[in-house]
Scaffold this motif. Sequence first.
Motif, PDB file in Angstrom:
ATOM      1  N   THR A   1     -24.260  84.129  32.465  1.00  0.00           N
ATOM      2  CA  THR A   1     -24.730  82.749  32.368  1.00  0.00           C
ATOM      3  C   THR A   1     -24.217  82.140  31.067  1.00  0.00           C
ATOM      4  O   THR A   1     -24.015  82.833  30.077  1.00  0.00           O
ATOM      5  CB  THR A   1     -26.262  82.666  32.383  1.00  0.00           C
TER       6      THR A   1
ATOM      7  N   LEU B   1     -25.850  77.630  27.185  1.00  0.00           N
ATOM      8  CA  LEU B   1     -27.215  77.436  27.697  1.00  0.00           C
ATOM      9  C   LEU B   1     -28.192  78.407  27.064  1.00  0.00           C
ATOM     10  O   LEU B   1     -29.346  78.064  26.792  1.00  0.00           O
ATOM     11  CB  LEU B   1     -27.239  77.605  29.212  1.00  0.00           C
TER      12      LEU B   1
ATOM     13  N   PHE C   1     -28.876  76.989  23.731  1.00  0.00           N
ATOM     14  CA  PHE C   1     -29.640  75.763  23.940  1.00  0.00           C
ATOM     15  C   PHE C   1     -31.111  76.101  24.219  1.00  0.00           C
ATOM     16  O   PHE C   1     -32.033  75.460  23.691  1.00  0.00           O
ATOM     17  CB  PHE C   1     -29.000  74.995  25.104  1.00  0.00           C
ATOM     18  N   SER C   2     -31.321  77.136  25.021  1.00  0.00           N
ATOM     19  CA  SER C   2     -32.695  77.470  25.384  1.00  0.00           C
ATOM     20  C   SER C   2     -33.521  77.847  24.149  1.00  0.00           C
ATOM     21  O   SER C   2     -34.702  77.538  24.071  1.00  0.00           O
ATOM     22  CB  SER C   2     -32.713  78.592  26.418  1.00  0.00           C
TER      23      SER C   2
ATOM     24  N   VAL D   1     -36.951  76.499  22.701  1.00  0.00           N
ATOM     25  CA  VAL D   1     -38.086  77.396  22.441  1.00  0.00           C
ATOM     26  C   VAL D   1     -38.602  77.238  21.013  1.00  0.00           C
ATOM     27  O   VAL D   1     -39.804  77.117  20.774  1.00  0.00           O
ATOM     28  CB  VAL D   1     -37.677  78.864  22.691  1.00  0.00           C
TER      29      VAL D   1
ATOM     30  N   HIS E   1     -30.296  87.561  21.128  1.00  0.00           N
ATOM     31  CA  HIS E   1     -30.631  87.310  22.523  1.00  0.00           C
ATOM     32  C   HIS E   1     -29.386  87.007  23.337  1.00  0.00           C
ATOM     33  O   HIS E   1     -29.199  87.505  24.446  1.00  0.00           O
ATOM     34  CB  HIS E   1     -31.616  86.145  22.621  1.00  0.00           C
TER      35      HIS E   1
ATOM     36  N   PHE F   1     -37.643  89.366  27.823  1.00  0.00           N
ATOM     37  CA  PHE F   1     -37.005  88.805  26.632  1.00  0.00           C
ATOM     38  C   PHE F   1     -35.673  88.149  26.985  1.00  0.00           C
ATOM     39  O   PHE F   1     -35.346  87.065  26.501  1.00  0.00           O
ATOM     40  CB  PHE F   1     -36.783  89.916  25.595  1.00  0.00           C
ATOM     41  N   VAL F   2     -34.915  88.825  27.859  1.00  0.00           N
ATOM     42  CA  VAL F   2     -33.592  88.295  28.200  1.00  0.00           C
ATOM     43  C   VAL F   2     -33.715  87.036  29.057  1.00  0.00           C
ATOM     44  O   VAL F   2     -33.007  86.057  28.855  1.00  0.00           O
ATOM     45  CB  VAL F   2     -32.755  89.376  28.928  1.00  0.00           C
ATOM     46  N   TYR F   3     -34.646  87.073  30.009  1.00  0.00           N
ATOM     47  CA  TYR F   3     -34.746  85.946  30.942  1.00  0.00           C
ATOM     48  C   TYR F   3     -35.639  84.824  30.430  1.00  0.00           C
ATOM     49  O   TYR F   3     -35.409  83.663  30.726  1.00  0.00           O
ATOM     50  CB  TYR F   3     -35.273  86.430  32.302  1.00  0.00           C
TER      51      TYR F   3
ATOM     52  N   PRO G   1     -36.452  82.977  27.607  1.00  0.00           N
ATOM     53  CA  PRO G   1     -35.985  81.729  27.013  1.00  0.00           C
ATOM     54  C   PRO G   1     -35.115  80.917  27.960  1.00  0.00           C
ATOM     55  O   PRO G   1     -35.216  79.699  28.008  1.00  0.00           O
ATOM     56  CB  PRO G   1     -35.169  82.205  25.804  1.00  0.00           C
ATOM     57  N   VAL G   2     -34.297  81.619  28.735  1.00  0.00           N
ATOM     58  CA  VAL G   2     -33.387  80.892  29.618  1.00  0.00           C
ATOM     59  C   VAL G   2     -34.178  80.188  30.723  1.00  0.00           C
ATOM     60  O   VAL G   2     -33.862  79.064  31.121  1.00  0.00           O
ATOM     61  CB  VAL G   2     -32.335  81.855  30.208  1.00  0.00           C
TER      62      VAL G   2
ATOM     63  N   ILE H   1     -36.970  78.930  30.462  1.00  0.00           N
ATOM     64  CA  ILE H   1     -37.633  77.750  29.897  1.00  0.00           C
ATOM     65  C   ILE H   1     -36.929  76.478  30.366  1.00  0.00           C
ATOM     66  O   ILE H   1     -37.563  75.455  30.612  1.00  0.00           O
ATOM     67  CB  ILE H   1     -37.576  77.835  28.343  1.00  0.00           C
ATOM     68  N   LEU H   2     -35.600  76.561  30.493  1.00  0.00           N
ATOM     69  CA  LEU H   2     -34.836  75.357  30.848  1.00  0.00           C
ATOM     70  C   LEU H   2     -35.250  74.807  32.213  1.00  0.00           C
ATOM     71  O   LEU H   2     -35.664  73.654  32.306  1.00  0.00           O
ATOM     72  CB  LEU H   2     -33.334  75.645  30.810  1.00  0.00           C
TER      73      LEU H   2
ATOM     74  N   LEU I   1     -31.778  69.296  30.259  1.00  0.00           N
ATOM     75  CA  LEU I   1     -32.487  70.435  30.859  1.00  0.00           C
ATOM     76  C   LEU I   1     -32.134  70.561  32.335  1.00  0.00           C
ATOM     77  O   LEU I   1     -31.873  71.657  32.837  1.00  0.00           O
ATOM     78  CB  LEU I   1     -34.004  70.247  30.697  1.00  0.00           C
TER      79      LEU I   1
ATOM     80  N   GLY J   1     -28.546  71.726  32.606  1.00  0.00           N
ATOM     81  CA  GLY J   1     -28.468  73.140  32.243  1.00  0.00           C
ATOM     82  C   GLY J   1     -28.980  74.026  33.365  1.00  0.00           C
ATOM     83  O   GLY J   1     -28.370  75.045  33.713  1.00  0.00           O
TER      84      GLY J   1
ATOM     85  N   LEU K   1     -27.050  76.945  35.436  1.00  0.00           N
ATOM     86  CA  LEU K   1     -27.617  78.291  35.568  1.00  0.00           C
ATOM     87  C   LEU K   1     -27.632  78.754  37.010  1.00  0.00           C
ATOM     88  O   LEU K   1     -27.230  79.879  37.328  1.00  0.00           O
ATOM     89  CB  LEU K   1     -29.068  78.301  35.058  1.00  0.00           C
TER      90      LEU K   1
END
Lengths: 326, 266, 358
Positions: A150, A154, A157-158, A162, A199, B17-19, B21-22, B24-25, B233, B236, B240
Amino acid sequence: MSSQDTPKTPGATAPGRPRRDTSRRREALNGLGLLSPALIVMLSMLALPVGALVVMSFWTQSGFTLDTSFTLDNYRRLFSTSERATEWMGMTFHLGYPVPAILMIKSLAMSLMATVAVVLLAYPMAYFLAFRVKRNKAAWIIILTIPFWTSYLLRVFSWKVVLGYNGAINSGLMSLGLIDAPLEFLLYNPAAVVITLSHAWVAFVVLPIYVSLEKIDRSMLEAASDLGDSKFKRFRRIVLPLSMPGTITAALMVFIPTVGDYVTPQLVGGTGGTMIGSLVQQLFTKQNNAPMGAAVSLVMMLIIAALVLTFLTLIGYWKMRARSAR
Amino acid sequence: MMKGWGLTTYAVLFIAFVYGPVLILPLFSFNDSTFATFPLAGFTTRHYVEMWGQGPMIGALVNSLKIGLGVTLLTTAIAIPAAISITRFRFPGKPAILSMLMLPLVVPSIVLAVALLVIILKFLNIPLSLWTVAAGHVLIALPFCTSVLMSRLEGFDRSLEEASRDLGSPPLQTFWRVTFPLALPGIISSLLLGFIISFDEFVIAFFLTGTDNTLPVYLYSQLRFPNRLPGALALGSLILVVSTVLVIVSEIIRKRGVQSDNPGDF
Amino acid sequence: MSEPLIHIEAVTKSFGSFTALHGIDIDIGRGEFFSLLGASGCGKTTLLRILAGIEEPTTGQLLIDGQDMRGVPPEKRPTNMVFQSYAIFPHLNVEENIGYGLRNLKLSRAETRERIGSAVELVKLGGMEKRNAHALSGGQRQRVALARALVMRPKVLLLDEPLSALDKKLREEMQLELRAMQRSLGITFVFVTHDQEEAMTLSDRIAMMSDGRILQLDTPKGLYERPANREVAEFIGTMNLIPAKAGAAKGNQVSLDAGALGKLEGRVATDVSTSGREVFLALRPERISVGADLGANARLKGKIAEAVYLGDRITYVVAVNGLAQPLRVVNANETGEILRIGAEVEIGWPDDSGLVLS
């Protein structure tokens, strides 16, 4: 590129032994022929541009005029000393142009922290995937592969969303009544950059580490246990050393590109979190000093390469790799 | 090591943790507010509708699709013979050539970007355009596509091709009758991944594009304006979804291909 | 041999600095079942791949049916190969695999179908034509590989350890089948194996190879009865070796001085003079007899160190004073009696059984 490895046996062309091995040369030529489109891409889009960058770094820019006469001025300026002392993080720089040096050290430090964090985070995950997951392994691998692909932009950006002043953490904590005012220290500082880098890159290293763990012959582990190793000892004596080369390679795949990262400091770094990549970008755009930008990026690459090679030599990486390849 | 459950818990936390924050968009992209803040204000799709109505966004999307498609076709076409050469032919200097092919993976993209910028503008005097972006994308997609194809080609027995030759098929025919069908999952994978790389790429596009934007460059330009955040957002999230779907398809094709071609290994 | 089908002359093969073959010379006749035998890494597979055209020799000459094969690619050679891994095309079914090469022969549709049909029948795969390659057992895959090569009607069929992946019982069954098939088709088979028993069972002649050289080229009987040297003797079956010093020769018989064991006699296979050299007296285990009292036949004295009862035969390990290596002896089980471990015995063998090897 001609093939010089065909052994020239004496008497091979003598009468009665009519054959000369032309087949290997033919094969080499065919192989290189098939590779030639890729080589042309690499040459024209990597080698020549880097060459151009080198040439450019010996030019100078003043205002809008580009002076194309050869000079070492850019490099001289980068390494020039000065009476004036610049303080940064308790270090004193007697440099005429201290910004690149400071940013370089800062970038290396931040990148190193992010790399260590990434490896420490990813290793147990890779271990879990290699040794614990029995069913649905393919599904786990896909789950870990998706973030890898991905958009990097992005992912960065995320974190802006956050960690931001009006971001998810601040508004979340405030709506829970835990804090009254947004925490300002979350975003726009080196820590935010390191967190974001960790991350953004962690997904890149799980799979390479996993591959190096997966390659370890399971009977070797059984043998270690059979010879009296506890599970932990066995990990330290067998698994860790054998997966080390793969892990180090993965770590370097994070460290090298992140030193020159541009997106992350730009989006979440603020003024405190700038890195050398931001400087290169500024030199090429706002400051309109492409020759200096070229010199900075080349010196950056040379420093990274020197550090990496020194590191690998110090730990005996090549020997290590040769050993675990068996 | 930790007990079984400890490690499993870790793995779940790791995925979160990996997913997290992403994700969040997309979460905030459906939030009925101009700010990306908790508590959530209610569900809406208006950000997507608004985003869709923006001319420049559509233009950037079309540009990204065009570049992605062109880049992946060209890169895969270059990577197929390269991967065959590396996995099937013996020639001197192979390790060095292979390392060079993989170099764009480790060189910071800003260095690649400025190096290309310099040669394009100062040496060749070519104006920046989507073409120059595409050229840069071919460079960074090539190592990925080549390694995907190499691992596929290494995945099946070399003697299959020798058997084909032995049974009377010359090299080109052997390629079409044996190598190509067996490498097909890898080729599809390479096409999808090449597309994703170009579609997602920001730094090189940012430096090498002229007046036209690609989608990530457009998205980045929107980030400067706080009131454009909801649109960003939504955009983005869209990017994704596209890459996630393509990755899943690519991985499934690749895995299936690998499994079914190693029957009854003994 | 009147006119050989395959003529291999002074063939060498190097991979970089490694030399896989050093000057190989072999002639293989029409309709012959010829085996290349040796341990892994001896060059036998390389030689087979040179015959197939997959590898080219570094130097030397290869003629097949009088035609120089230099520069002739595998697809243009009158040879077909059964690969060790079988190399069954995984994306094709049984019938498509077998018919793969026929497309290159430009046959009529009827003939193609007829050839596939008879090949399927030959290897007993009737009813499996449409089966996918994934769904085949090891033995079936081997049959498909065989049919796929034979359907091309090659002058030479090359087989690279085709039975090594099969279990013992299936392997023995396939050996007989292969031999019968070769006799009825009359095709020349060149067979690579590391299994000496398999080579002996199948072959008209065997080239025993080691380190890229041919140690001996002979019939199975010749290899067993008249091994050219120690390495062949030890690879083919079991051989007892008694170190000795060669003395005067009388015709084929050489007198030997075996030190503490006294004077012995042995036969030389070749005319090479061995006089005064350090040699071995080689004895096959089944030619040696042991017993409490052999009378005039007794040559050595020893002690039974190990006795293994195998039903049809009994093997003994006999320690002999003055001999570092104990002798291995195999005696047919004629009386059902077995000598005790520790028993003092006499050891003897017929005059013509001892062979002198250097």
